[in-house]
Design an enzyme around this catalytic site. Structure first.
Site, PDB file in Angstrom:
ATOM      1  N   ASP A  98      20.734  70.825  21.486  1.00 49.95           N
ATOM      2  CA  ASP A  98      20.691  72.029  22.323  1.00 49.95           C
ATOM      3  C   ASP A  98      21.755  71.956  23.419  1.00 49.95           C
ATOM      4  O   ASP A  98      22.100  70.864  23.888  1.00 49.95           O
ATOM      5  CB  ASP A  98      19.284  72.129  22.946  1.00 49.95           C
ATOM      6  CG  ASP A  98      19.020  73.504  23.526  1.00 49.95           C
ATOM      7  OD1 ASP A  98      19.782  74.444  23.225  1.00 49.95           O
ATOM      8  OD2 ASP A  98      18.048  73.645  24.280  1.00 49.95           O
ATOM      9  N   ASN A 107      16.828  81.657  15.362  1.00 49.22           N
ATOM     10  CA  ASN A 107      18.245  81.870  15.690  1.00 49.22           C
ATOM     11  C   ASN A 107      18.816  83.178  15.119  1.00 49.22           C
ATOM     12  O   ASN A 107      19.870  83.635  15.545  1.00 49.22           O
ATOM     13  CB  ASN A 107      19.119  80.689  15.228  1.00 49.22           C
ATOM     14  CG  ASN A 107      18.977  79.451  16.088  1.00 49.22           C
ATOM     15  OD1 ASN A 107      19.158  78.333  15.634  1.00 49.22           O
ATOM     16  ND2 ASN A 107      18.641  79.634  17.363  1.00 49.22           N
TER      17      ASN A 107
HETATM   18  C1  FPP Z   1      22.162  74.886  20.295  1.00 48.06           C
HETATM   19  O1  FPP Z   1      23.032  75.390  21.230  1.00 48.06           O
HETATM   20  C2  FPP Z   1      22.712  74.637  18.983  1.00 48.06           C
HETATM   21  C3  FPP Z   1      22.553  75.417  17.879  1.00 48.06           C
HETATM   22  C4  FPP Z   1      22.075  76.808  17.833  1.00 48.06           C
HETATM   23  C5  FPP Z   1      22.811  74.849  16.584  1.00 48.06           C
HETATM   24  C6  FPP Z   1      24.247  74.759  16.194  1.00 48.06           C
HETATM   25  C7  FPP Z   1      24.580  73.364  16.009  1.00 48.06           C
HETATM   26  C8  FPP Z   1      25.799  72.943  15.763  1.00 48.06           C
HETATM   27  C9  FPP Z   1      26.913  73.878  15.669  1.00 48.06           C
HETATM   28  C10 FPP Z   1      26.009  71.534  15.563  1.00 48.06           C
HETATM   29  C11 FPP Z   1      26.550  71.282  14.192  1.00 48.06           C
HETATM   30  C12 FPP Z   1      25.570  70.797  13.228  1.00 48.06           C
HETATM   31  C13 FPP Z   1      25.921  70.310  12.026  1.00 48.06           C
HETATM   32  C14 FPP Z   1      24.914  69.709  11.138  1.00 48.06           C
HETATM   33  C15 FPP Z   1      27.299  70.320  11.546  1.00 48.06           C
HETATM   34  P1  FPP Z   1      22.613  76.732  21.960  1.00 48.06           P
HETATM   35  O2  FPP Z   1      23.506  77.804  21.478  1.00 48.06           O
HETATM   36  O3  FPP Z   1      21.158  76.988  21.789  1.00 48.06           O
HETATM   37  O4  FPP Z   1      22.928  76.357  23.448  1.00 48.06           O
HETATM   38  P2  FPP Z   1      22.327  77.030  24.753  1.00 48.06           P
HETATM   39  O5  FPP Z   1      20.848  76.700  24.761  1.00 48.06           O
HETATM   40  O6  FPP Z   1      23.071  76.363  25.847  1.00 48.06           O
HETATM   41  O7  FPP Z   1      22.591  78.491  24.664  1.00 48.06           O
END
Ligand code: FPP
Length: 264
Positions: free
Chosen positions: A35, A83
């Site tokens: 996160d 998401n």
């Molecule tokens: C959280 O950040 C992350 C995600 C929604 C998932 C995306 C993950 C990646 C891109 C990592 C890559 C993974 C692999 C397996 C290649 P957020 O957008 O929720 O952050 P915030 O809470 O600060 O808004």
């Protein structure tokens, strides 16, 4: 401090933490809620997607580090069912990023004997993402090193619903009117069937929530929450999480070792 000096000191810190780790007491399954990508970017006045791109590098580092430590199972929460509520442009970017990751990293994953699994309602993902997932999972199916489970379109409650429906189908199809459900049967019907339950759950960016992740499987997991945002979650930060895990006393509802002896 000059760049090469600061690099050196971070390498030394990594080395120091690694030497502190007890190789015999590593978790056998680490699950990670990655996160903070968006906040990492926003703090730098950059678009959120830049944070996701940086997050991929942290995922690569975590995978490499766990594999080199000999950790048998790593599960990464890459895209939750919730998401889908994000703006379409961000979702499209995340899907492209994941596809890019699957395509680009597959040879390295395979060379390192890693078996890739994808957990979640993958049938609801776009066709082209599913094709990349199928290629990665089929190509690495026979690998015997670390299991890398990537949670995509994953929800813990949905996983339990799917497991119960699979069990019901089997009961109906086999006319097992007197069948009873037990814990083992539920575990066997989860997306994670065959993997041990995580003994360490890491969450970055400081939120004290499990966010519908592996609800059944984390019953006894040690939870480690760090303020570090996912793109800053370096090898050294992972070692720190492991050192913290090794300080914990795992009791599974029983008594501490010492107390056991006194009471006996
Ligand atoms: C959280 O950040 C992350 C995600 C929604 C998932 C995306 C993950 C990646 C891109 C990592 C890559 C993974 C692999 C397996 C290649 P957020 O957008 O929720 O952050 P915030 O809470 O600060 O808004």
């Amino acid at each position: 401090m000059k760049v090469h000096e600061s690099l050196k000191s971070s390498d030394l810190e990594e080395e120091r933490l690694l030497l502190e780790l007890d190789a015999d007491r590593l978790p056998q399954h680490i699950a990670v809620i990655m996160d903070g990508n968006g906040r990492w970017a926003q703090r730098r006045h950059l678009p959120r997607v830049v944070g996701h791109r940086a997050g991929v590098q942290s995922a690569r580092t975590a995978i490499e580090t766990c594999a080199s430590l000999g950790i048998s199972n790593l599960t990464l929460y890459a895209f939750s069912m919730e998401n889908w509520c994000r703006p379409k442009a961000e979702i499209d970017f995340l899907m492209r990023l994941l596809r890019g990751y699957l395509r680009k990293e597959l040879p390295t994953i395979h060379r390192n004997n890693i078996r890739m699994l994808v957990i979640g309602r993958t049938d609801q993902l776009p066709d082209e993402v599913r094709a990349d997932i199928d290629r990665a999972t089929e190509q690495t199916a026979g690998n015997t090193g670390m299991n890398l489970a990537v949670a995509l379109n994953y929800g813990g409650r949905a996983e339990l619903v799917d497991a119960f429906n699979r069990i019901l189908d089997r009961v109906r199809n086999n006319g097992l009117a007197n069948a009873r459900v037990d814990e083992e049967m539920i575990s066997r019907n989860l997306y994670t069937a065959g993997l041990p339950d995580p003994d360490l759950l890491i969450r970055t960016s400081g939120e004290m929530r499990v966010s519908n992740f592996l609800l059944w499987q984390i019953a006894y997991a040690e939870i480690y929450v760090t303020e570090t945002l996912w793109p800053d979650f370096s090898r050294a930060k992972l070692y720190e999480a492991l050192l913290d895990f090794q300080k914990r006393e795992r009791r599974y509802g029983g008594l501490a070792q010492e107390r056991h002896r006194v009471m006996a």
